[in-house]
Design a protein around this motif. Structure first.
Motif, mmCIF file in Angstrom:
data_model
loop_
_atom_site.group_PDB
_atom_site.id
_atom_site.type_symbol
_atom_site.label_atom_id
_atom_site.label_comp_id
_atom_site.label_asym_id
_atom_site.label_seq_id
_atom_site.Cartn_x
_atom_site.Cartn_y
_atom_site.Cartn_z
ATOM 1 N N UNK A 199 -93.035 -5.010 -0.033
ATOM 2 C CA UNK A 199 -92.839 -4.454 -1.372
ATOM 3 C C UNK A 199 -91.385 -4.580 -1.814
ATOM 4 N N UNK A 200 -91.179 -4.998 -3.078
ATOM 5 C CA UNK A 200 -89.866 -4.984 -3.710
ATOM 6 C C UNK A 200 -90.009 -4.413 -5.109
ATOM 7 N N UNK A 201 -88.893 -3.936 -5.665
ATOM 8 C CA UNK A 201 -88.919 -3.362 -7.012
ATOM 9 C C UNK A 201 -87.867 -4.053 -7.882
ATOM 10 N N UNK A 225 -80.615 0.512 -14.862
ATOM 11 C CA UNK A 225 -80.539 1.960 -14.617
ATOM 12 C C UNK A 225 -81.917 2.621 -14.621
ATOM 13 N N UNK A 226 -82.934 1.911 -15.119
ATOM 14 C CA UNK A 226 -84.289 2.457 -15.114
ATOM 15 C C UNK A 226 -85.034 2.139 -13.821
ATOM 16 N N UNK A 227 -84.388 1.471 -12.886
ATOM 17 C CA UNK A 227 -85.052 1.152 -11.621
ATOM 18 C C UNK A 227 -85.520 2.410 -10.885
ATOM 19 N N UNK A 228 -84.745 3.496 -10.857
ATOM 20 C CA UNK A 228 -85.249 4.700 -10.189
ATOM 21 C C UNK A 228 -86.559 5.208 -10.788
ATOM 22 N N UNK A 229 -86.741 5.030 -12.101
ATOM 23 C CA UNK A 229 -87.996 5.447 -12.728
ATOM 24 C C UNK A 229 -89.160 4.627 -12.189
ATOM 25 N N UNK A 230 -88.939 3.322 -12.040
ATOM 26 C CA UNK A 230 -89.981 2.467 -11.475
ATOM 27 C C UNK A 230 -90.269 2.864 -10.037
ATOM 28 N N UNK A 231 -89.216 3.130 -9.267
ATOM 29 C CA UNK A 231 -89.403 3.554 -7.872
ATOM 30 C C UNK A 231 -90.215 4.838 -7.791
ATOM 31 N N UNK A 232 -89.947 5.768 -8.688
ATOM 32 C CA UNK A 232 -90.690 7.036 -8.689
ATOM 33 C C UNK A 232 -92.156 6.813 -9.017
ATOM 34 N N UNK A 233 -92.440 5.930 -9.977
ATOM 35 C CA UNK A 233 -93.825 5.632 -10.330
ATOM 36 C C UNK A 233 -94.550 4.958 -9.172
ATOM 37 N N UNK A 234 -93.895 3.991 -8.544
ATOM 38 C CA UNK A 234 -94.487 3.308 -7.393
ATOM 39 C C UNK A 234 -94.765 4.310 -6.262
ATOM 40 N N UNK A 239 -98.572 7.343 -3.054
ATOM 41 C CA UNK A 239 -98.597 8.637 -2.369
ATOM 42 C C UNK A 239 -97.575 8.665 -1.226
ATOM 43 N N UNK A 240 -96.378 8.194 -1.566
ATOM 44 C CA UNK A 240 -95.258 8.192 -0.643
ATOM 45 C C UNK A 240 -94.082 8.883 -1.319
ATOM 46 N N UNK A 241 -93.099 9.263 -0.533
ATOM 47 C CA UNK A 241 -91.897 9.825 -1.121
ATOM 48 C C UNK A 241 -91.085 8.712 -1.758
ATOM 49 N N UNK A 242 -90.330 9.036 -2.780
ATOM 50 C CA UNK A 242 -89.491 8.026 -3.420
ATOM 51 C C UNK A 242 -88.428 7.543 -2.442
ATOM 52 N N UNK A 243 -87.977 8.416 -1.552
ATOM 53 C CA UNK A 243 -86.996 8.013 -0.550
ATOM 54 C C UNK A 243 -87.565 6.934 0.364
ATOM 55 N N UNK A 244 -88.832 7.074 0.722
ATOM 56 C CA UNK A 244 -89.477 6.082 1.578
ATOM 57 C C UNK A 244 -89.583 4.734 0.856
ATOM 58 N N UNK A 245 -89.995 4.764 -0.403
ATOM 59 C CA UNK A 245 -90.123 3.524 -1.177
ATOM 60 C C UNK A 245 -88.770 2.842 -1.319
ATOM 61 N N UNK A 246 -87.745 3.602 -1.611
ATOM 62 C CA UNK A 246 -86.406 3.024 -1.755
ATOM 63 C C UNK A 246 -85.937 2.424 -0.433
ATOM 64 N N UNK A 247 -86.175 3.137 0.657
ATOM 65 C CA UNK A 247 -85.751 2.634 1.970
ATOM 66 C C UNK A 247 -86.471 1.333 2.309
ATOM 67 N N UNK A 248 -87.783 1.294 2.116
ATOM 68 C CA UNK A 248 -88.559 0.092 2.451
ATOM 69 C C UNK A 248 -88.158 -1.093 1.581
ATOM 70 N N UNK A 249 -88.078 -0.867 0.276
ATOM 71 C CA UNK A 249 -87.790 -1.982 -0.619
ATOM 72 C C UNK A 249 -86.373 -2.507 -0.422
ATOM 73 N N UNK A 250 -85.451 -1.618 -0.104
ATOM 74 C CA UNK A 250 -84.079 -2.063 0.148
ATOM 75 C C UNK A 250 -84.010 -2.905 1.409
ATOM 76 N N UNK A 251 -84.633 -2.441 2.472
ATOM 77 C CA UNK A 251 -84.642 -3.214 3.716
ATOM 78 C C UNK A 251 -85.320 -4.563 3.531
ATOM 79 N N UNK A 252 -86.425 -4.592 2.790
ATOM 80 C CA UNK A 252 -87.130 -5.852 2.553
ATOM 81 C C UNK A 252 -86.249 -6.844 1.807
ATOM 82 N N UNK A 253 -85.528 -6.353 0.804
ATOM 83 C CA UNK A 253 -84.673 -7.230 0.006
ATOM 84 C C UNK A 253 -83.528 -7.787 0.831
#
Length: 260
Positions: A199-201, A225-234, A239-253
């Motif tokens: 996953x990437x955002x 600057x709207x990227x956090x909004x997309x991360x929150x929606x994803x 059904x994951x925490x936004x912190x988890x999504x940010x961590x995964x997508x950052x590592x993937x990138x």
């Protein structure tokens, strides 16, 4: 939190480009990938990335809309740009059978040539596909085992297309399309199918501003600057925490584009 798709050389950012980057950083964006869509833009994003060291990176390639104007010498220019430290992927390349701004045979030839170049240089590819999945995947498939990584940015395909991409090991870029109650319903269901490690955002700024931002921005221009909004929606849809999504997508990138 890294935005993998920013068209920062767009004229819509000409008056306040530095402020746009600063506001993204204030919002928590820690990096961005600037998209090259033709020779001129690829040169421009590579030059622009230098102004934001350890924050901005670039792609070099030709979008299918611009395939009609490509000649063999252009690939030499892309190869030269790819040698630059700030250029981390070949693209944006692929097929667009929705608008057909370039003849389809020319789109296909230019896409295949860029895949060959990426394989030769052992670089990831940053790809576009709209209303062309079967032909796009047929061209891509022979190159998959020769490429270090491949990203389909701004995914808007159907269920079968997503499953084929995931089975092939592709990374999937999710934009504010997922926030669109009209066009994004399929993606809202599909986003939970994407494994954490694929996953990437992205914003695709200045395009595809999330429709559900409240209060509504005065301008229709999308921004990183709207990227956090997309991360929150994803995160909500998965059904994951936004912190988890940010961590995964950052590592993937970081892994996909070999960013240190």
């Amino acid at each position: 939190m890294i935005d993998i798709g920013v068209n920062l050389t767009s004229t819509r950012f000409d008056k306040d480009r530095d402020a746009v980057v600063a506001s993204a950083q204030q919002a928590g964006v820690t990096g961005m990938l600037l998209t090259g869509t033709n020779l001129e833009e690829s040169q421009a994003v590579a030059d622009l990335a230098i102004h934001y060291p350890a924050f901005a990176y670039a792609t070099a390639g030709v979008h299918p809309h611009d395939a009609k104007s490509v000649d063999p010498a252009d690939l030499t220019v892309i190869r030269q740009l790819a040698q630059r430290a700030e250029v981390v992927a070949i693209g944006e390349c692929g097929l667009d059978f929705n608008r057909d701004f370039s003849p389809r045979p020319q789109q296909e030839a230019v896409f295949d040539a860029q895949l060959a170049l990426a394989a030769e240089l052992s670089m990831p590819v940053f790809m576009h596909c709209r209303d062309a999945h079967d032909r796009w995947f047929a061209i891509l498939r022979p190159w998959l085992d020769k490429l270090p990584a491949a990203v389909l940015h701004c995914f808007t395909g159907d269920d079968r297309a997503l499953r084929e991409c995931l089975d092939a090991g592709l990374y999937i870029g999710v934009t504010g399309w997922v926030c669109d109650e009209r066009r994004g319903q399929a993606l809202q269901q599909q986003v939970s199918w994407i494994p954490d490690d694929r996953l990437m955002i992205e914003t695709d700024a200045p395009y595809l501003q999330p429709r559900d931002i409240r209060p509504r921005p005065k301008s229709s221009r999308n921004e990183p600057k709207y990227l956090p909004h997309i991360a929150q929606t994803v995160a909500r849809l998965r059904q994951q925490s936004v912190e988890h999504v940010i961590d995964c997508t950052t590592k993937n990138t970081l892994r996909c584009f070999s960013i240190q």
